[in-house]
Design a protein around this motif. Structure first.
Motif, PDB file in Angstrom:
ATOM      1  N   THR A 106       0.782  -1.265  -0.058  1.00  0.00           N
ATOM      2  CA  THR A 106       0.049  -0.034  -0.140  1.00  0.00           C
ATOM      3  C   THR A 106       0.802   1.237  -0.143  1.00  0.00           C
ATOM      4  O   THR A 106       1.657   1.438   0.947  1.00  0.00           O
ATOM      5  CB  THR A 106      -0.792  -0.016   1.122  1.00  0.00           C
ATOM      6  OG1 THR A 106      -1.598  -1.104   1.283  1.00  0.00           O
ATOM      7  CG2 THR A 106      -1.937   1.204   1.150  1.00  0.00           C
ATOM      8  N   GLN A 145      -2.732   6.850  -0.500  1.00  0.00           N
ATOM      9  CA  GLN A 145      -3.870   7.222   0.811  1.00  0.00           C
ATOM     10  C   GLN A 145      -5.149   7.854   0.161  1.00  0.00           C
ATOM     11  O   GLN A 145      -5.217   8.256  -0.829  1.00  0.00           O
ATOM     12  CB  GLN A 145      -2.937   8.234   1.449  1.00  0.00           C
ATOM     13  CG  GLN A 145      -1.682   8.046   1.831  1.00  0.00           C
ATOM     14  CD  GLN A 145      -1.745   6.846   2.831  1.00  0.00           C
ATOM     15  OE1 GLN A 145      -2.480   6.821   3.815  1.00  0.00           O
ATOM     16  NE2 GLN A 145      -0.634   6.014   2.774  1.00  0.00           N
ATOM     17  N   ASP A 146      -6.245   7.462   1.090  1.00  0.00           N
ATOM     18  CA  ASP A 146      -7.416   8.169   0.872  1.00  0.00           C
ATOM     19  C   ASP A 146      -7.435   9.767   0.591  1.00  0.00           C
ATOM     20  O   ASP A 146      -8.537  10.080  -0.181  1.00  0.00           O
ATOM     21  CB  ASP A 146      -8.427   7.901   1.955  1.00  0.00           C
ATOM     22  CG  ASP A 146      -8.752   6.209   2.154  1.00  0.00           C
ATOM     23  OD1 ASP A 146      -8.654   5.718   1.275  1.00  0.00           O
ATOM     24  OD2 ASP A 146      -9.243   5.841   3.318  1.00  0.00           O
ATOM     25  N   ILE A 164      -8.082  10.550  -3.117  1.00  0.00           N
ATOM     26  CA  ILE A 164      -9.464  10.355  -3.697  1.00  0.00           C
ATOM     27  C   ILE A 164     -10.027  11.644  -3.117  1.00  0.00           C
ATOM     28  O   ILE A 164     -10.785  12.199  -3.971  1.00  0.00           O
ATOM     29  CB  ILE A 164     -10.064   9.076  -2.969  1.00  0.00           C
ATOM     30  CG1 ILE A 164      -9.082   7.795  -3.356  1.00  0.00           C
ATOM     31  CG2 ILE A 164     -11.512   9.023  -3.729  1.00  0.00           C
ATOM     32  CD1 ILE A 164      -8.915   7.595  -4.442  1.00  0.00           C
ATOM     33  N   GLN A 172      -5.362  -3.075  -4.117  1.00  0.00           N
ATOM     34  CA  GLN A 172      -5.995  -2.253  -3.093  1.00  0.00           C
ATOM     35  C   GLN A 172      -6.953  -1.494  -3.578  1.00  0.00           C
ATOM     36  O   GLN A 172      -7.199  -0.961  -4.892  1.00  0.00           O
ATOM     37  CB  GLN A 172      -5.070  -1.398  -2.432  1.00  0.00           C
ATOM     38  CG  GLN A 172      -3.518  -1.850  -2.121  1.00  0.00           C
ATOM     39  CD  GLN A 172      -3.834  -2.680  -0.978  1.00  0.00           C
ATOM     40  OE1 GLN A 172      -4.483  -2.640  -0.151  1.00  0.00           O
ATOM     41  NE2 GLN A 172      -2.921  -4.164  -0.952  1.00  0.00           N
ATOM     42  N   THR A 211      -8.118   1.330  -2.739  1.00  0.00           N
ATOM     43  CA  THR A 211      -7.750   2.832  -3.272  1.00  0.00           C
ATOM     44  C   THR A 211      -7.364   2.859  -4.480  1.00  0.00           C
ATOM     45  O   THR A 211      -7.576   3.972  -5.133  1.00  0.00           O
ATOM     46  CB  THR A 211      -6.680   3.240  -2.011  1.00  0.00           C
ATOM     47  OG1 THR A 211      -7.338   3.387  -0.759  1.00  0.00           O
ATOM     48  CG2 THR A 211      -6.677   4.840  -2.294  1.00  0.00           C
ATOM     49  N   GLN A 214     -10.218   2.940  -6.835  1.00  0.00           N
ATOM     50  CA  GLN A 214     -10.882   4.237  -6.741  1.00  0.00           C
ATOM     51  C   GLN A 214     -10.178   5.304  -7.400  1.00  0.00           C
ATOM     52  O   GLN A 214     -10.665   6.390  -7.925  1.00  0.00           O
ATOM     53  CB  GLN A 214     -11.138   4.507  -5.044  1.00  0.00           C
ATOM     54  CG  GLN A 214     -12.150   3.545  -4.276  1.00  0.00           C
ATOM     55  CD  GLN A 214     -12.094   3.815  -3.007  1.00  0.00           C
ATOM     56  OE1 GLN A 214     -10.935   4.300  -2.364  1.00  0.00           O
ATOM     57  NE2 GLN A 214     -13.235   3.568  -2.316  1.00  0.00           N
ATOM     58  N   LEU A 215      -9.012   5.479  -7.223  1.00  0.00           N
ATOM     59  CA  LEU A 215      -8.039   6.457  -7.719  1.00  0.00           C
ATOM     60  C   LEU A 215      -8.304   6.607  -9.169  1.00  0.00           C
ATOM     61  O   LEU A 215      -8.677   7.681  -9.781  1.00  0.00           O
ATOM     62  CB  LEU A 215      -6.729   6.324  -7.508  1.00  0.00           C
ATOM     63  CG  LEU A 215      -5.733   7.537  -8.101  1.00  0.00           C
ATOM     64  CD1 LEU A 215      -5.776   8.727  -7.301  1.00  0.00           C
ATOM     65  CD2 LEU A 215      -4.434   7.039  -8.363  1.00  0.00           C
TER      66      LEU A 215
END
Length: 192
Positions: A88, A91-92, A95, A152, A154, A157-158
């Motif tokens: 990982t 980081q959130d 987003i 991951q 994230t 989502q990215l």
């Protein structure tokens, strides 16, 4: 930090394999390597977009430079996550940053009533091209995630948020260049 690339060619890939960040070797046509290549292609197109904006007459060059620099760094981190299963880096906050930026740009744009054709200024067009490559990279990453579950959340989502960001950025760039969007026409054949 040591010298990471002291030798560019190693000959270890001559037989059609390449190394992952965890030391394992996979075929160069492995789904994970294909996804890495598409993320790399996306990053390269964003580099072209940065260069185009830097040489344009945009009054917002610093804003775009900040956005695109962050995004390119996040894509490099994403590549690291894909290259090292179960690792990982993202980081959130990345987003959240994209979502806030989308909201800020959207506040300045008129509501859409039709689809937009990927066209306009060079910067706008590069943003549309990057959006299309981003969607392809997202599809590849989803395939990897479905096959071996080592991607991951994230990361997915990215790419999903970034494609939205690139769409809104294309609209903003077109307006900043003084142009308007090229709208899809429903019955274009009637004009022939």
């Amino acid at each position: 930090m040591g010298h990471r690339l002291s030798k560019i060619y190693t000959r270890t890939g001559d037989a059609g394999t390449t190394g992952l960040g965890d030391g394992s070797r996979v075929s160069k046509d492995d789904l994970r390597i294909a996804a890495l290549g598409e993320v790399d292609e996306l990053n390269a197109i964003l580099g072209v977009l940065r260069a185009q904006i830097a040489h344009s007459d945009s009054t917002q060059k610093e804003k775009w430079e900040k956005h695109l620099s962050l995004i390119q760094h996040w894509l490099f981190d994403l590549g690291g996550e894909v290259c090292i299963p179960n690792y990982t880096l993202l980081q959130d906050a990345s987003i959240e940053y994209l979502e806030q930026s989308i909201d800020q740009m959207n506040e300045q744009l008129p509501m859409l009533k039709e689809f937009i054709l990927p066209s306009g200024s060079l910067a706008c067009s590069y943003a549309h091209q990057a959006r299309a490559v981003c969607r392809r990279a997202e599809r590849s990453l989803i395939t990897v995630q479905q096959r071996d579950q080592n991607i991951q959340t994230t990361s997915l989502q990215l790419l999903n948020r970034l494609s939205d960001w690139l769409f809104v950025a294309s609209r903003t760039l077109q307006r900043e260049s003084g142009g308007s969007e090229v709208l899809w026409q429903r019955n274009i054949n009637d004009t022939i």
